[in-house]
Scaffold this motif. Structure first.
Motif, PDB file in Angstrom:
ATOM      1  N   ASP A  31       0.816  -1.219   0.000  1.00 45.27           N
ATOM      2  CA  ASP A  31       0.000   0.000   0.000  1.00 45.27           C
ATOM      3  C   ASP A  31       0.848   1.268   0.000  1.00 45.27           C
ATOM      4  O   ASP A  31       0.320   2.371  -0.050  1.00 45.27           O
ATOM      5  CB  ASP A  31      -0.965   0.003   1.187  1.00 45.27           C
ATOM      6  CG  ASP A  31      -0.261   0.057   2.537  1.00 45.27           C
ATOM      7  OD1 ASP A  31       0.886  -0.445   2.636  1.00 45.27           O
ATOM      8  OD2 ASP A  31      -0.853   0.581   3.499  1.00 45.27           O
ATOM      9  N   LEU A  53       0.556  -0.226   6.096  1.00 46.93           N
ATOM     10  CA  LEU A  53       0.609  -1.600   6.582  1.00 46.93           C
ATOM     11  C   LEU A  53       2.042  -1.996   6.913  1.00 46.93           C
ATOM     12  O   LEU A  53       2.971  -1.698   6.165  1.00 46.93           O
ATOM     13  CB  LEU A  53       0.054  -2.548   5.519  1.00 46.93           C
ATOM     14  CG  LEU A  53      -1.425  -2.400   5.167  1.00 46.93           C
ATOM     15  CD1 LEU A  53      -1.768  -3.300   3.981  1.00 46.93           C
ATOM     16  CD2 LEU A  53      -2.306  -2.731   6.361  1.00 46.93           C
ATOM     17  N   GLN A  57       1.658  -7.465   8.170  1.00 51.45           N
ATOM     18  CA  GLN A  57       0.252  -7.372   7.786  1.00 51.45           C
ATOM     19  C   GLN A  57       0.034  -7.659   6.298  1.00 51.45           C
ATOM     20  O   GLN A  57      -1.102  -7.904   5.882  1.00 51.45           O
ATOM     21  CB  GLN A  57      -0.281  -5.968   8.104  1.00 51.45           C
ATOM     22  CG  GLN A  57      -0.301  -5.631   9.581  1.00 51.45           C
ATOM     23  CD  GLN A  57      -0.701  -4.187   9.824  1.00 51.45           C
ATOM     24  OE1 GLN A  57       0.055  -3.259   9.551  1.00 51.45           O
ATOM     25  NE2 GLN A  57      -1.916  -3.997  10.318  1.00 51.45           N
ATOM     26  N   LEU A  58       1.099  -7.611   5.518  1.00 44.24           N
ATOM     27  CA  LEU A  58       0.989  -7.883   4.092  1.00 44.24           C
ATOM     28  C   LEU A  58       0.852  -9.382   3.845  1.00 44.24           C
ATOM     29  O   LEU A  58       1.453 -10.199   4.560  1.00 44.24           O
ATOM     30  CB  LEU A  58       2.228  -7.376   3.351  1.00 44.24           C
ATOM     31  CG  LEU A  58       2.537  -5.882   3.448  1.00 44.24           C
ATOM     32  CD1 LEU A  58       3.864  -5.584   2.762  1.00 44.24           C
ATOM     33  CD2 LEU A  58       1.422  -5.067   2.818  1.00 44.24           C
ATOM     34  N   ASP A 286      -3.435  -6.626   2.194  1.00 46.43           N
ATOM     35  CA  ASP A 286      -3.641  -7.353   3.445  1.00 46.43           C
ATOM     36  C   ASP A 286      -4.743  -8.396   3.334  1.00 46.43           C
ATOM     37  O   ASP A 286      -5.260  -8.875   4.341  1.00 46.43           O
ATOM     38  CB  ASP A 286      -3.933  -6.383   4.593  1.00 46.43           C
ATOM     39  CG  ASP A 286      -5.165  -5.519   4.352  1.00 46.43           C
ATOM     40  OD1 ASP A 286      -5.674  -5.513   3.213  1.00 46.43           O
ATOM     41  OD2 ASP A 286      -5.610  -4.850   5.300  1.00 46.43           O
ATOM     42  N   ASP A 300     -12.603 -10.517   4.232  1.00 47.44           N
ATOM     43  CA  ASP A 300     -11.246 -10.862   4.646  1.00 47.44           C
ATOM     44  C   ASP A 300     -10.943 -12.304   4.231  1.00 47.44           C
ATOM     45  O   ASP A 300     -11.543 -13.251   4.745  1.00 47.44           O
ATOM     46  CB  ASP A 300     -11.114 -10.706   6.162  1.00 47.44           C
ATOM     47  CG  ASP A 300      -9.677 -10.872   6.637  1.00 47.44           C
ATOM     48  OD1 ASP A 300      -8.774 -11.049   5.783  1.00 47.44           O
ATOM     49  OD2 ASP A 300      -9.451 -10.806   7.862  1.00 47.44           O
ATOM     50  N   ARG A 302      -7.874 -13.665   4.488  1.00 51.17           N
ATOM     51  CA  ARG A 302      -6.695 -14.177   5.185  1.00 51.17           C
ATOM     52  C   ARG A 302      -6.970 -15.428   6.020  1.00 51.17           C
ATOM     53  O   ARG A 302      -6.145 -16.348   6.040  1.00 51.17           O
ATOM     54  CB  ARG A 302      -6.097 -13.074   6.056  1.00 51.17           C
ATOM     55  CG  ARG A 302      -4.665 -13.341   6.452  1.00 51.17           C
ATOM     56  CD  ARG A 302      -3.916 -12.063   6.721  1.00 51.17           C
ATOM     57  NE  ARG A 302      -2.488 -12.294   6.585  1.00 51.17           N
ATOM     58  CZ  ARG A 302      -1.571 -11.349   6.574  1.00 51.17           C
ATOM     59  NH1 ARG A 302      -1.943 -10.099   6.672  1.00 51.17           N
ATOM     60  NH2 ARG A 302      -0.295 -11.644   6.466  1.00 51.17           N
TER      61      ARG A 302
END
Length: 355
Positions: A31, A53, A57-58, A286, A300, A302
């Motif tokens: 970012d 970030l 967090q990436l 992220d 999300d 993740r």
């Protein structure tokens, strides 16, 4: 478009609520950016203390690849790496190499491309090509060095970007495309210089209407020069012939120079929204899935990218999100602007999800 015809075009493509197939993935890898363009990352917001970030967090490259595999299984044919400025992500070539090995269920190689501001491209072009990157799009809003420095707001001269474009052409990251965001009264005097500079070069320039996304808090309709107005300026000097539309979901409409000087494109998301054919999903650095550039909510991904979660489960989550998609924000945006005369809705910052 019928469900059957969409599936014929893309094999196993999943369709959203408006029967639009999932064909394209915009994957943001960072970012951060080394520019502070006011329409994207204005300094008064993205200053020295801005909380970008952190590396932890990436998404990792392994997580990005697992996610890309799921998208490809659902019909994605093209992956575009974005940012922020993607060339700020360390070892980006490693990610490109892993993505370039992917193929669709029908056995077609997945196309991997990148959008960049071009500052680091001169040094990276050959390694990017060697890793498997096919094409590159470079943001270039002015050839005038003073205007260029004003628009990037960090004092970087246009020569570094032109060197990067030349390097991309030299190593075969083709066709190289240029994205020029036109702001009325700021850089609209650069339309003809940019068009003329890249005629007969093999590089395609795409002029983009100034959109109210990301950092464009001060956007107004007065700043927009419509694509038809830009085209008219070019046509006063060079005859243009409309080119055939290759894919209904393409963002640009292209015209060829009648004298064989190449082509020029126009992206008209303000004056002529193309939501009805949009086939693009976006994933932030992220791991947030956005189904539109103007979206204000996300999913999300993740939690589904770990080793304990099966690829099939990840694919199911993405497919469910896409099937529920009914976004047509550019059309809604136009309706709200006509009603209120200004922007009345939040949008995700463009540096997080890419353009």
């Amino acid at each position: 478009m019928s469900e059957q015809s969409a599936q014929d075009k893309s094999g196993m493509a999943v369709l959203d609520a408006l029967r639009r197939p999932l064909l394209d993935l915009r994957l943001s890898v960072i970012d951060k950016c080394n520019f502070r363009c006011p329409y994207c990352m204005p300094k008064d917001v993205f200053g020295k203390d801005y909380a970008f970030l952190k590396h932890a967090q990436l998404l990792s490259f392994d997580e990005m690849r697992k996610m890309a595999v799921a998208f490809v299984a659902l019909g994605v044919e093209k992956i575009r790496i974005t940012g922020g400025e993607p060339l700020l992500r360390k070892d980006i070539e490693r990610l490109i190499e892993s993505l370039a090995r992917l193929s669709t269920p029908a056995g077609k190689s997945v196309s991997v491309s990148m959008t960049t501001n071009g500052v680091l491209l001169g040094a990276k072009a050959q390694s990017l090509k060697d890793a498997g990157l096919e094409r590159v799009t470079v943001s270039l809003d002015s050839l005038d060095d003073g205007i260029f420095r004003q628009m990037n707001d960090v004092g970087i001269g246009v020569g570094r970007v032109l060197d990067g474009i030349a390097a991309a052409c030299r190593v075969g990251l083709a066709p190289v495309k240029i994205n020029t965001v036109v702001q009325n009264g700021l850089n609209d005097g650069q339309i003809l210089p940019i068009a003329d500079y890249f005629r007969h070069s093999g590089v395609t320039v795409r002029f983009i209407e100034f959109m109210d996304v990301g950092g464009a808090a001060n956007w107004s309709g007065a700043s927009v020069l419509r694509s038809e107005q830009v085209r008219e300026r070019i046509e006063r000097r060079h005859a243009l012939i409309a080119a055939p539309v290759e894919r209904a979901s393409d963002t640009a409409r292209y015209f060829q120079y009648a004298d064989g000087g190449g082509e020029v494109g126009f992206i008209s998301s303000v004056s002529a929204p193309f939501c009805g054919d949009c086939s693009r999903a976006r994933v932030s650095a992220d791991g947030q899935l956005f189904t539109c550039l103007f979206a204000n909510r996300s999913l999300d991904l993740r939690p589904y990218l770990g080793e304990q979660v099966s690829p099939a489960a990840l694919q199911t989550v993405i497919a469910s999100a896409w099937r529920a998609r009914d976004d047509r924000y550019s059309e809604w945006r136009g309706e709200q602007y006509r009603e209120h005369g200004r922007k009345k809705y939040p949008t995700v910052r463009m540096s997080l999800v890419g353009g």
